[in-house]
Each structure stands twice: as structure tokens, then as C-alpha cells.
Design a protein around this motif. Structure first.
Motif, short mmCIF file in Angstrom:
data_model
loop_
_atom_site.label_atom_id
_atom_site.label_comp_id
_atom_site.label_asym_id
_atom_site.label_seq_id
_atom_site.Cartn_x
_atom_site.Cartn_y
_atom_site.Cartn_z
N TYR A 243 50.11 51.00 31.11
CA TYR A 243 50.97 51.42 32.51
C TYR A 243 50.67 50.52 33.49
CZ TYR A 243 51.30 56.10 30.13
OH TYR A 243 51.60 57.10 29.18
N ASP A 244 51.51 50.06 34.22
CA ASP A 244 51.48 49.01 35.46
C ASP A 244 50.86 49.94 36.59
OD1 ASP A 244 52.02 46.84 33.97
OD2 ASP A 244 53.90 46.94 34.61
N VAL A 245 51.62 50.80 36.69
CA VAL A 245 51.33 51.66 37.70
C VAL A 245 51.26 53.27 37.39
CG1 VAL A 245 52.25 52.69 40.11
CG2 VAL A 245 52.37 50.47 39.37
N LEU A 246 50.36 54.09 38.08
CA LEU A 246 50.34 55.71 37.62
C LEU A 246 50.17 56.27 38.69
CD1 LEU A 246 47.98 56.20 34.33
CD2 LEU A 246 50.34 56.49 34.65
N SER A 247 50.76 57.37 39.09
CA SER A 247 50.42 58.29 40.20
C SER A 247 49.06 59.02 40.12
CB SER A 247 51.72 59.09 40.41
OG SER A 247 51.47 60.24 39.13
N TYR A 248 48.38 59.26 40.92
CA TYR A 248 47.17 60.14 40.99
C TYR A 248 47.55 61.28 40.08
CZ TYR A 248 45.46 57.59 45.03
OH TYR A 248 45.17 56.67 45.83
N ARG A 249 48.62 62.01 40.26
CA ARG A 249 48.88 63.31 39.54
C ARG A 249 48.75 63.25 38.07
NH1 ARG A 249 52.41 67.98 39.62
NH2 ARG A 249 51.57 68.65 37.57
N GLU A 250 49.67 62.11 37.62
CA GLU A 250 49.66 61.74 36.15
C GLU A 250 48.12 61.27 35.66
OE1 GLU A 250 52.41 62.03 34.56
OE2 GLU A 250 51.35 61.68 32.46
N ALA A 251 47.36 60.52 36.49
CA ALA A 251 46.27 60.02 36.01
C ALA A 251 45.10 61.46 35.97
CB ALA A 251 45.66 59.21 37.14
N ILE A 252 45.31 62.49 36.88
CA ILE A 252 44.50 63.55 36.79
C ILE A 252 44.89 64.49 35.37
CG2 ILE A 252 44.26 65.97 37.96
CD1 ILE A 252 44.34 64.43 40.50
N GLU A 253 46.25 64.57 35.17
CA GLU A 253 46.84 65.23 34.04
C GLU A 253 46.19 64.51 32.83
OE1 GLU A 253 48.90 67.86 33.66
OE2 GLU A 253 49.58 68.21 35.47
N MET A 254 46.23 63.11 32.77
CA MET A 254 45.65 62.53 31.54
C MET A 254 44.39 62.75 31.22
SD MET A 254 48.02 59.24 31.67
CE MET A 254 47.12 58.43 30.29
N THR A 255 43.28 62.77 32.54
CA THR A 255 42.01 62.87 32.03
C THR A 255 41.72 64.36 31.69
OG1 THR A 255 41.61 63.55 34.38
CG2 THR A 255 41.28 60.95 33.69
N TYR A 256 42.46 65.35 32.39
CA TYR A 256 42.34 66.69 32.06
C TYR A 256 42.31 66.85 30.53
CZ TYR A 256 43.04 71.66 31.69
OH TYR A 256 42.84 72.95 31.25
N TYR A 257 43.32 66.36 29.84
CA TYR A 257 43.58 66.60 28.30
C TYR A 257 42.66 65.77 27.73
CZ TYR A 257 47.56 69.38 29.74
OH TYR A 257 48.23 70.42 30.15
N GLY A 258 41.76 64.92 28.31
CA GLY A 258 40.68 64.45 27.35
C GLY A 258 40.95 62.86 27.45
N THR A 295 52.17 57.38 44.38
CA THR A 295 53.30 56.69 44.06
C THR A 295 54.49 57.77 43.58
OG1 THR A 295 54.75 55.20 42.74
CG2 THR A 295 52.80 56.23 41.64
N ASP A 296 55.84 57.63 43.49
CA ASP A 296 56.80 58.42 43.01
C ASP A 296 57.20 57.84 41.77
OD1 ASP A 296 56.77 59.81 45.48
OD2 ASP A 296 58.46 58.83 46.23
N ILE A 297 56.80 56.98 41.25
CA ILE A 297 56.98 56.47 40.02
C ILE A 297 56.39 57.31 38.83
CG2 ILE A 297 56.70 54.64 38.16
CD1 ILE A 297 56.27 52.55 40.59
N VAL A 298 57.44 57.84 38.12
CA VAL A 298 57.06 58.70 37.06
C VAL A 298 56.80 58.11 35.64
CG1 VAL A 298 57.70 61.00 35.93
CG2 VAL A 298 58.49 60.40 38.20
N ALA A 299 55.65 58.43 35.05
CA ALA A 299 55.50 57.71 33.57
C ALA A 299 56.35 58.46 32.82
CB ALA A 299 53.98 57.85 33.36
N THR A 300 56.97 57.97 31.96
CA THR A 300 58.02 58.58 30.87
C THR A 300 57.60 58.21 29.38
OG1 THR A 300 59.48 57.01 31.16
CG2 THR A 300 60.00 58.79 32.25
N GLU A 301 56.59 57.16 29.44
CA GLU A 301 55.96 56.86 28.15
C GLU A 301 55.13 58.19 27.60
OE1 GLU A 301 56.27 54.19 25.32
OE2 GLU A 301 56.87 53.52 27.40
N PRO A 302 55.65 58.57 26.40
CA PRO A 302 54.56 59.55 25.88
C PRO A 302 52.96 59.01 25.87
CG PRO A 302 56.47 58.98 24.32
CD PRO A 302 56.57 58.06 25.19
N ALA A 303 52.20 59.74 26.06
CA ALA A 303 50.79 59.45 26.17
C ALA A 303 50.19 60.40 24.96
CB ALA A 303 50.13 59.73 27.51
#
Ligand code: ASP
Ligand code: MG
Length: 422
Positions: A243-258, A295-303
């Protein structure tokens, strides 16, 4: 303009890594820089082994500690040819802290002893690096994080007292940064009675975020042995995307799931203060890495986030009555009292099932609490796959031919518990 850099254990695991750190720090001159250092390589695991041997009164405690001492001694020799350099005494004296503990019987709590012993990994790594930077002409001051990151006495997961911490850091450290760089430790803090605490495994990122917040820093950069934040673990998948850019929100979600790339608590303080977090490759500092920001950029790539060594545990009411809110609150109280987090939960008619990390020290206590009110069954050695922005075909491919024990999908996130392949 203040910046915070954090170097993880993998980046400073050997002399070449430390030389590379010096290159990064000196080739990108900063106005003001605070550097947070983790324990070198796998030192935290090795010190945990020392502690376990000591606590369980094993016979190999001293031997295990000697391995850690030797590893650091070899590294110092490679960096400092002059054997009269003060680093030699400084490191030897720091390890003496552990020697003193080991001389006594282990009568303190496991958690307290953990923090006093395991914290030495960060103390020695930051001392070696501070000396070496000075040796190379990068003038810096070594700072003891235990006098600035103030926590309560919840050993192994100290809760930060933000008021005290912020006062100490802004009043005392900002001044030091006017004249030189600071080198300090990640992962560790101190109580008001001057005991050492730790902030939870992989907590150095969180330390960097705390320092940055209290210094109102411009940014935090975490230097890692990966190109940035990837959509899957490159050790498990070959075609990962960065990911070049991630929103704080997306990063929080990703770390929550491990997702292990960043410690879960790191993002929130940075988001609250709008401080961007860069995750950059240690071996190619010129690359852009990933920027976690507003950022408003939404990550759509499956993680894909994979957690192994999971236990699927299910609690059924003893009289097979429907499970109610009061049952559920009892279960959650038992979990909280045992400091165990559910990684996924499903409630059925008469039972609640969930996935927890395998932790030998917590599990037996939890089971005996739960068994007071429920019939408890569990399955060990499982795998939890979480997919953000999931695609059904990709999920099907990942789980093909395997036994699915539990499955749950929301709009964005799919979770599957599987039997781990032999
Ligand atoms: N050294 C600690 C650990 O390995 C903290 C960290 O590296 O962030 O968990
Ligand atoms: Mg680490």
C-alpha cells in the motif's frame, strides 16, 4: 521540526544492520530527531527463555543468559575495535541487573520479573547504538525511557499515564533535542516507584507514537525489513502488494485483526494528533514505503491476515438453556480477568464460541473460571484467517480442502478458523 525514527529488532540484529542505521540517520540530516530502538534480533525471545528457566527453577538459566551476553559481546567487538571504549563496561554493567535478580529466589510475580529482566534487551541495544552513533560523529544523548514513559504497575502491559508522560517529555526532552539527537528505548516504561514496566510484545512502535505525540512531532518513521505495509505476509505469500497510502482507520482495522507490521496501539495517538506514520524499508531508504495518514483513499486490495496457534473454545450452558446476556457478560468477565482477548466470536442458541491465542500461562486459569458456570470444550492448533475487503474466490482458494471450524463474514471482513495443515 521534530521527527521520530523507530528501528526494530530485525534492522539492528547485527553489525551491518547497525552500520546501515548510522547511514540512514546521517545521510538524511534532521533538525531534531528522536530514535527509538528495539532489542536486537530475537533478544526479547531469548530473555523470555531466561526468565522462564529462572521462574520454573530450571538448571540452564545461566547458560541461556550467557548466550544473550555473548551475542551482544560479539556485536560490540565488531563495532568498537578499541577494547577500552566505555561501551564495554556500560553493557557489562547493564547485564549485571539480570545477574542480581537471578541470585535471589523468584518470589516476585511472573509479570513483574518479566519486565525487570526482558527490558534489559532494549537497554543494551539502545546503549550500543547510542555509543556507536557518537563514535561515528552523530552526536546524540542516550535517554532512559523509564523516566519519561510513565505507566501504572500493570506489569507486561503497562498502561500509559498520558498526563505525566506528556509533561515529562515536553518539559525535559524538547530541550535536549535543541542541541542533539536522542536515542532511547522502545517497549519499556517506568512506574512512579521507579520499577520497570513493558508495554506488550512488539510495543516499540507504540513507544515511538507516544514520544511523537508528546513532542508534537512532524512524523514517525518505522524502519522495517519489508518494503512497507503489504496486503499479506511475504513469508507466506509470493505475490504481495504494497500500500502506498493507508488511512488511519484501515491501519487500525488491520492491526486489530492481527497484522503484525505495526503494534495495534500505535495508530490512535498519531491519528488524534494528525501525525503521519511512514513504514519504510531499512535496506532501501530512498523508497517511499507506506504512509499511514488522514486520507479519504480507500484500500480495496484484499488484505490477508493469518494468526496461527489459535484455540477455538466453546462455552455451553450447563442445563442447555438459551445463552443470555448475563451468560455472555459472565464469559467476558472471565476473559477480562484472565487478560485473554477473543479474536473472533460467534453466539449460538446454547453456546458461545470464540478463538483465542494459545498462551500456556493464561489458558488453564481461564478454563477453570469458565468451567464454574459452563461446559467448556476446546480445539487447539488452529489457524485464523482474516480477509479485509474479501473476495469469495480468493477465500475459497485459501481454504480449499481444509476443515473449516468456524466462519463469519461481515460486509468488509471475512474470518475463517481452520485446522492447521500438518
Ligand atoms: N523487543 C520487543 C519485542 O520483541 C518490543 C519490540 O520489538 O517492539 O516484542
Ligand atoms: Mg520487534
Amino acid at each position: 521540526m521534530t521527527e521520530v525514527y523507530k528501528f526494530g529488532g530485525a534492522s539492528v540484529k547485527d553489525a551491518d544492520g547497525i552500520k546501515n542505521l548510522v547511514k540512514i540517520v546521517s545521510s538524511i540530516p534532521k533538525d531534531k530527531l528522536l530514535i527509538v530502538i528495539s532489542a536486537m534480533g530475537k533478544t526479547t525471545n531469548s530473555l523470555e527463555a531466561v526468565l522462564n528457566a529462572y521462574y520454573d527453577k530450571g538448571t540452564d538459566t545461566q547458560e541461556l543468559l550467557n548466550v544473550v551476553k555473548m551475542y551482544h559481546a560479539t556485536l560490540i567487538k565488531e563495532l568498537f575495535a578499541d577494547e577500552t571504549h566505555p561501551v564495554y563496561d556500560d553493557i557489562a554493567n547493564t547485564f549485571v541487573e539480570i545477574d542480581w535478580i537471578l541470585e535471589e529466589e523468584p518470589y516476585d510475580s511472573y509479570e513483574y520479573l518479566y519486565d525487570q529482566i526482558v527490558s534489559v534487551g532494549e537497554l543494551v541495544s539502545s546503549k550500543i547504538i547510542s555509543h556507536y552513533l557518537n563514535h561515528c560523529g552523530v552526536i546524540n544523548q542516550w535517554v532512559d525511557a523509564r523516566s519519561y514513559i510513565m505507566t501504572d504497575n500493570t506489569y507486561t502491559r503497562g498502561k500509559v499515564d498520558w498526563d505525566k508522560t506528556s509533561k515529562k517529555i515536553s518539559e525535559q526532552l524538547a530541550q535536549v533535542l535543541d542541541s542533539k539527537y536522542i536515542v532511547t528505548q522502545g517497549f519499556i516504561g517506568g512506574t512512579s516507584e521507579n520499577f520497570t514496566t513493558t508495554l506488550g510484545r512488539e510495543g516499540s512502535d507504540y513507544s515511538a507514537a507516544i514520544f511523537a505525540t508528546c513532542l508534537k512531532a512532524e512524523s514517525v518513521t518505522v524502519w522495517k525489513d519489508v518494503p512497507g505495509v503489504l496486503n499479506a505476509d511475504p513469508k507466506l505469500f509470493s505475490n504481495t502488494k504494497k500500500y502506498d497510502v493507508l488511512s488511519y482507520r484501515e491501519a487500525i482495522e488491520m492491526t486489530y485483526y492481527g497484522a503484525t507490521v505495526i503494534h495495534p496501539k500505535t495508530i490512535k495517538p498519531l491519528q488524534n494528533n494528525n501525525i503521519p506514520l511512514f513504514v519504510k524499508p531499512f535496506h532501501s531508504p530512498e523508497e517511499s514505503g507506506t504512509c499511514i495518514m488522514d486520507t479519504d483513499i480507500v484500500a480495496t486490495e484484499p488484505a490477508v491476515i493469518i494468526k496461527n496457534r489459535q484455540i477455538l473454545i466453546s462455552m455451553t450452558t450447563k442445563d442447555l438453556s438459551f445463552i443470555t446476556e448475563s451468560h455472555i457478560s459472565m464469559i467476558y468477565k472471565n476473559l477480562a480477568d484472565s487478560a485473554v482477548k477473543m479474536n473472533m466470536v460467534q453466539v449460538g442458541a446454547t453456546s458461545l464460541s470464540g478463538c483465542i491465542d494459545h498462551d500456556e500461562r493464561k489458558f488453564p486459569g481461564l478454563i477453570s473460571l469458565l468451567e464454574q458456570n459452563f461446559m467448556v470444550k476446546y480445539n487447539d492448533g488452529l489457524l485464523l484467517i482474516t480477509m479485509r475487503h474479501f473476495q469469495r474466490d480468493l477465500l475459497a482458494e485459501l481454504t480449499k480442502g481444509q476443515t473449516i471450524m468456524l466462519e463469519q463474514n461481515s460486509r468488509n471482513t471475512a474470518q475463517v478458523v481452520l485446522k492447521q495443515k500438518e
